[in-house]
Design a protein around this motif. Structure first.
Motif, PDB file in Angstrom:
ATOM      1  N   GLY A 179       8.265  17.779  -2.274  1.00 48.56           N
ATOM      2  CA  GLY A 179       8.575  19.195  -2.439  1.00 48.56           C
ATOM      3  C   GLY A 179       9.389  19.447  -3.692  1.00 48.56           C
ATOM      4  O   GLY A 179       9.122  20.387  -4.459  1.00 48.56           O
ATOM      5  N   ASP A 213       6.180  17.843   2.451  1.00 49.56           N
ATOM      6  CA  ASP A 213       7.304  18.140   1.564  1.00 49.56           C
ATOM      7  C   ASP A 213       8.370  17.060   1.540  1.00 49.56           C
ATOM      8  O   ASP A 213       8.937  16.759   0.488  1.00 49.56           O
ATOM      9  CB  ASP A 213       7.969  19.460   2.000  1.00 49.56           C
ATOM     10  N   ARG A 249       0.386  24.620  -5.354  1.00 54.01           N
ATOM     11  CA  ARG A 249       1.477  24.133  -4.497  1.00 54.01           C
ATOM     12  C   ARG A 249       1.145  24.340  -3.027  1.00 54.01           C
ATOM     13  O   ARG A 249       1.438  23.479  -2.194  1.00 54.01           O
ATOM     14  CB  ARG A 249       2.798  24.819  -4.852  1.00 54.01           C
ATOM     15  N   HIS A 268       0.747  21.217  -0.041  1.00 53.86           N
ATOM     16  CA  HIS A 268       1.562  21.159   1.174  1.00 53.86           C
ATOM     17  C   HIS A 268       0.911  21.914   2.330  1.00 53.86           C
ATOM     18  O   HIS A 268       1.586  22.458   3.195  1.00 53.86           O
ATOM     19  CB  HIS A 268       2.959  21.684   0.863  1.00 53.86           C
ATOM     20  N   THR A 327       1.955  20.783   5.779  1.00 50.70           N
ATOM     21  CA  THR A 327       3.386  20.620   6.014  1.00 50.70           C
ATOM     22  C   THR A 327       3.882  21.424   7.206  1.00 50.70           C
ATOM     23  O   THR A 327       4.595  20.909   8.074  1.00 50.70           O
ATOM     24  CB  THR A 327       4.181  21.017   4.751  1.00 50.70           C
TER      25      THR A 327
END
Length: 409
Positions: A17, A37, A211, A215, A218
């Motif tokens: 992250g 992350d 991004r 993720h 996540t």
């Protein structure tokens, strides 16, 4: 960050992250950026790291060009393929049994704002495997532009799959903007549930910010959070409390009672087994028989022969015929198989993985004997290196004693 050299130097506690927050505004990323992350560089180097781009670039270890270690006697060692290569190639998978990693230098590549993802649903295992393997094998070297940036699949049963093919792109224009999906927002449906709908609606494509793509698993820790917060993906929870997800794994472990831990080990599976892609069908059938845990995460990766021409090697290697293409079969959840018995079922899968010359990720519970573990992982140079490093044998356990719960010191 060294833009001219295309490298970034980081300490081992830097997370994925933090790395994306730092690099993406500069227009860069790293070739293999594992999706959760909180994963740290140290864990991904000393253990293993994989992402959907691993079919092109290989495992996380292959994008690292330099390590700094502190040995048991306090000596600081800098190692690379040209400096102390015998240590450099042995650090990955060694789980801190050679020394303390204090820094790593990693390759960077240019990044774009978005990823265009194609969702390809299948209702037949063989068709899904053919598509998955075809997309995985398109690029045979790191600079092959015919190869997609990312390939993965989610198997919702033995025959119901969605294969995803992703490529970095610029921000879409015009009518294409209607296909933008910022999947990382806290109020959005969990990614695996979003993907499953394509089994009903058919093939499609959308644009996800880079991004958010990195993720995407996540917030739901793949699908593990569904067992912890069963209503976590309901709209009311996502809009009111979705920002609290995911719970920190460290906090969950801290709050576990001994009884909860035992129940978890007996009635829950968390396994990542790396098998040759040509054995994927057999692997899915075995997982179904022994676990019946769905979805399964399927991520292709290359296991390279780096260093072997120079006489150095680590704990893993490609197949003897030179085939580098493997696939991570990730099973996370509560087994539904009526024959599931934690130790017996995991041992059957471990036996199969050894037979096909695959590997087990060491973070998961291992039920192998020491001899079976050494059969899976090549210890020949590892043993010699540990014996040659000052105080290493006295200061650090060997890998098996560190990753096998019953043998931990």
């Amino acid at each position: 960050v060294n833009v001219d050299a295309g490298l970034v130097k980081v300490e081992p506690l830097v997370t994925m992250g933090q790395l994306t927050h730092a690099l993406l505004p500069l227009g860069y990323t790293i070739p293999v950026l594992p999706e959760l992350d909180d994963l740290t560089v140290g864990g991904l180097v000393s253990g293993v790291g994989i992402e959907t781009s691993s079919h092109k670039y290989g495992l996380f270890q292959y994008i690292c060009v330099h390590f700094e270690l502190v040995l048991a006697d306090g000596t600081v060692i800098n190692c690379s393929k040209d400096e102390h290569p015998e240590i450099f190639y042995m650090v990955p998978w060694s789980h801190g049994t050679l020394g303390f990693l204090t820094a790593a230098t990693i390759k960077m590549i240019p990044a774009k704002e978005y990823v265009k993802v194609e969702y390809l649903p299948f209702r037949n295992q063989q068709d899904a495997i053919e598509c998955f393997e075809r997309e995985s094998r398109k690029g045979t070297d790191d600079d092959d532009e015919t190869c997609a940036f990312g390939v993965e699949a989610l198997a919702y049963s033995r025959d119901h799959w969605v294969v995803m093919v992703a490529n970095m792109c610029d921000e879409p224009k015009g009518v294409e903007r209607t296909k933008i999906n910022k999947i990382g927002y806290y109020f959005k449906p969990w990614f695996y549930t979003h993907v499953e709908k394509y089994l009903a609606t058919g093939a499609a494509e959308e644009y996800i910010p880079l991004r958010h793509y990195y993720h995407r698993h996540t917030r739901s820790l793949f699908w593990e959070v569904s067992d912890i917060v069963p209503f976590g993906n309901q709209a009311w929870f996502r809009y009111l409390l979705g920002y609290t997800m995911p719970p920190k794994p460290a906090l969950l472990k801290l709050s576990q009672t001994e009884m909860t831990r035992q129940l978890y080990e007996l009635h829950h599976v968390v396994q990542d087994l790396l098998v040759p892609v040509k054995n994927l069908g057999e692997s899915i059938d075995l997982f179904h028989k022994e676990f019946e845990v769905y979805p399964l995460w399927l991520c292709p990766m290359r296991i390279k022969s780096d260093g072997r021409k120079e006489g150095y090697h680590g704990l893993i290697k490609p197949l003897d015929d030179g085939d580098e293409m493997f696939v991570d079969v990730g099973a996370y959840g509560n087994p539904l198989s009526p024959t599931f018995v934690a130790a017996d079922s995991c041992r059957k899968c471990e036996d199969f993985v050894r037979q096909v010359k695959g590997y087990q990720m060491m973070y998961a519970d291992t039920y192998m004997t020491r001899e079976e573990f050494r059969e899976m992982f090549d210890h020949s140079q590892y043993d010699k290196l540990r014996a040659s490093l000052p105080n290493c044998l006295d200061a650090f356990p060997e890998i098996y004693d560190k990753v096998c719960k019953k043998n931990r010191i």
